[in-house]
Write an enzyme that holds these catalytic residues in place. Structure first.
Site, PDB file in Angstrom:
ATOM      1  N   GLU A 153      -2.228  12.906   3.708  1.00  0.00           N
ATOM      2  CA  GLU A 153      -1.210  12.577   3.329  1.00  0.00           C
ATOM      3  C   GLU A 153       0.398  13.269   2.362  1.00  0.00           C
ATOM      4  O   GLU A 153      -0.465  13.833   1.368  1.00  0.00           O
ATOM      5  CB  GLU A 153       0.058  10.857   2.855  1.00  0.00           C
ATOM      6  CG  GLU A 153      -1.902  10.116   4.280  1.00  0.00           C
ATOM      7  CD  GLU A 153      -1.442   8.466   3.370  1.00  0.00           C
ATOM      8  OE1 GLU A 153      -0.584   8.435   3.154  1.00  0.00           O
ATOM      9  OE2 GLU A 153      -1.578   7.557   4.552  1.00  0.00           O
ATOM     10  N   ARG A 163      -7.622   4.163   4.477  1.00  0.00           N
ATOM     11  CA  ARG A 163      -7.554   5.719   4.100  1.00  0.00           C
ATOM     12  C   ARG A 163      -7.155   6.245   4.979  1.00  0.00           C
ATOM     13  O   ARG A 163      -8.745   6.282   5.821  1.00  0.00           O
ATOM     14  CB  ARG A 163      -7.924   5.650   2.741  1.00  0.00           C
ATOM     15  CG  ARG A 163      -6.932   4.805   1.490  1.00  0.00           C
ATOM     16  CD  ARG A 163      -5.761   5.248   0.986  1.00  0.00           C
ATOM     17  NE  ARG A 163      -5.434   4.502   0.392  1.00  0.00           N
ATOM     18  CZ  ARG A 163      -4.210   3.273   0.174  1.00  0.00           C
ATOM     19  NH1 ARG A 163      -4.176   2.755   1.864  1.00  0.00           N
ATOM     20  NH2 ARG A 163      -4.123   3.468  -0.998  1.00  0.00           N
ATOM     21  N   HIS A 185       2.238   5.231   7.033  1.00  0.00           N
ATOM     22  CA  HIS A 185       1.632   4.274   6.537  1.00  0.00           C
ATOM     23  C   HIS A 185       2.393   3.084   5.920  1.00  0.00           C
ATOM     24  O   HIS A 185       2.676   3.580   4.823  1.00  0.00           O
ATOM     25  CB  HIS A 185       1.240   5.573   4.843  1.00  0.00           C
ATOM     26  CG  HIS A 185       0.223   4.970   3.553  1.00  0.00           C
ATOM     27  ND1 HIS A 185      -0.327   5.568   2.726  1.00  0.00           N
ATOM     28  CD2 HIS A 185       0.231   3.749   3.451  1.00  0.00           C
ATOM     29  CE1 HIS A 185      -0.830   4.362   2.825  1.00  0.00           C
ATOM     30  NE2 HIS A 185      -0.733   3.508   2.769  1.00  0.00           N
TER      31      HIS A 185
HETATM   32  C1  8YV Z   1       0.801   0.856  -0.232  1.00  0.00           C
HETATM   33  C2  8YV Z   1      -1.821   0.081   0.702  1.00  0.00           C
HETATM   34  O1  8YV Z   1       1.764   0.690   0.106  1.00  0.00           O
HETATM   35  O2  8YV Z   1      -1.764  -1.483  -1.321  1.00  0.00           O
HETATM   36  C3  8YV Z   1      -2.289  -0.430  -0.881  1.00  0.00           C
HETATM   37  O3  8YV Z   1      -3.383   0.022  -1.087  1.00  0.00           O
HETATM   38  O4  8YV Z   1      -2.086   1.340   0.767  1.00  0.00           O
HETATM   39  C4  8YV Z   1      -0.320   0.022   0.433  1.00  0.00           C
HETATM   40  O5  8YV Z   1      -0.473  -0.294   1.710  1.00  0.00           O
HETATM   41  C5  8YV Z   1       0.575   1.247  -1.522  1.00  0.00           C
HETATM   42  O6  8YV Z   1      -1.069   2.019  -1.799  1.00  0.00           O
HETATM   43  C6  8YV Z   1       1.657   1.140  -2.843  1.00  0.00           C
HETATM   44  O7  8YV Z   1       1.290   2.175  -3.620  1.00  0.00           O
END
Ligand code: 8YV
Length: 328
Positions: free
Chosen positions: A272, A243, A290
């Protein structure tokens, strides 16, 4: 008489097979256009939903949750990270939260490894050169990057994804170092030939490449702040597929511009979809939108998990992926 189906509001477009099954099982409201919902639209959603299916792009904060209808009892998030949900408020309001852990591990680790390769070996720079039409041919001194093999990789956050990165990195000849809240059991350390650093500061100062793989929680916000980033060696690279908030993006950008660090591979950003515009001007960074877990197989697995979590909950059982606020 048939029981009324629960109203499930899905905030973003999901793979077709998942949406189809969701429609069969529940009274499902889909977002066909896939336009991210505004806070006002999220409030509308929680006013009608028995179950909300949000993603990382939805901020399920106090303002939204405080307006939820009393029947909203489950937030079945599509994704592993839950930093977009105010877990404390959800708990106060007796709303269960679930996520989709485990099914994104290998895809995210692959993308992390791709960044670990791409930045030191100048992959995207080379690609840009080819597309520019300005390549004049091979030369012994052109496009020289740095060797991966034999270097030290420091993994910040040695959970499922961190360990999957370590497994790959080991095969590429990197030595594995990690910082984590807890030291891993000996048998895992032995398998990965991993060295534990209790002190993040000390680890950072000695690594050639650093990979951020911990979740974003109140405790990890700006874990890599300006002071810590300055501990990195001048020749070090950093990659982040976790993140953006874990890393102070402005401080990192300043260091990259000043040449105080060799390069960065970023799949996630602090605000983001906004990206520090100065990052876009730099050649020694690889920037991705992402997409660490963006495989069709992964998205279907995530959707399956969401379906199972909702179905189990509706049937009166504890859903398999319940998120406990205490775990964070
Ligand atoms: C997802 C992610 O695509 O799952 C997670 O925490 O960071 C990503 O890989 C995204 O969050 C889907 O909501």
């Amino acid at each position: 008489m048939s029981k009324k189906k629960p109203v499930v509001v899905v905030t973003r477009k999901l793979p077709e097979a998942i949406e189809t099954r969701m429609m069969e099982l529940f009274d499902t409201r889909l977002n066909h256009e896939d336009k991210p919902m505004s806070q006002a639209e999220l409030v509308e959603a929680v006013r009608v939903a028995d179950v909300l299916v949000p993603t990382v792009t939805d901020k399920i904060d106090l303002g939204v949750l405080s307006q939820s209808n009393p029947n909203l009892k489950l937030i079945a998030s599509f994704g592993t990270g839950v930093d977009h949900i105010d877990l404390a408020t959800a708990r106060q309001r007796n709303i269960t939260v679930t996520n989709t852990p485990g099914v994104l591990t290998e895809d995210t680790a692959d993308m992390t490894m791709a960044l670990i390769m791409s930045v030191p070996r100048r992959l995207t720079e080379g690609e840009r050169l080819m597309r520019s039409g300005e390549w004049t041919g091979w030369s012994p001194t052109s496009m020289l990057g740095h060797r991966i093999w034999g270097k030290r990789l420091g993994i910040v956050g040695m959970g499922r994804i961190g360990q999957a990165v370590a497994r790959r990195a080991k095969a590429f000849g990197l030595s594995i170092h990690y910082h984590n809240r807890n030291k891993l059991p000996d048998y895992i350390e032995e398998e990965l030939e991993a060295t534990y650093w209790e002190s993040l500061d000390q680890m950072l100062a000695r690594m050639d490449i650093v990979s951020v793989n911990c979740p974003h929680t109140p405790g990890t916000f700006h874990l890599l702040n300006s002071r810590r980033l300055k501990l990195l060696q001048k020749h070090a690279y950093i990659v982040n597929t976790s993140r953006g908030e874990v890393l102070d993006e402005n401080a990192l950008t300043r260091m990259l511009r000043a040449g105080d660090i060799a390069g960065a591979g970023l799949d996630v950003f602090e605000h983001e979809p906004a990206v520090n515009p100065k990052l876009l001007e730099l050649d020694n960074v690889v920037l991705l939108p992402h997409m660490g877990s963006a495989t069709i197989e992964g998205r279907i697995d995530m959707g399956e998990k969401v379906l199972i979590n909702i179905k189990t909950f509706i049937d009166g059982h504890t859903p398999p992926d319940r998120v406990l606020a205490a775990m964070l």
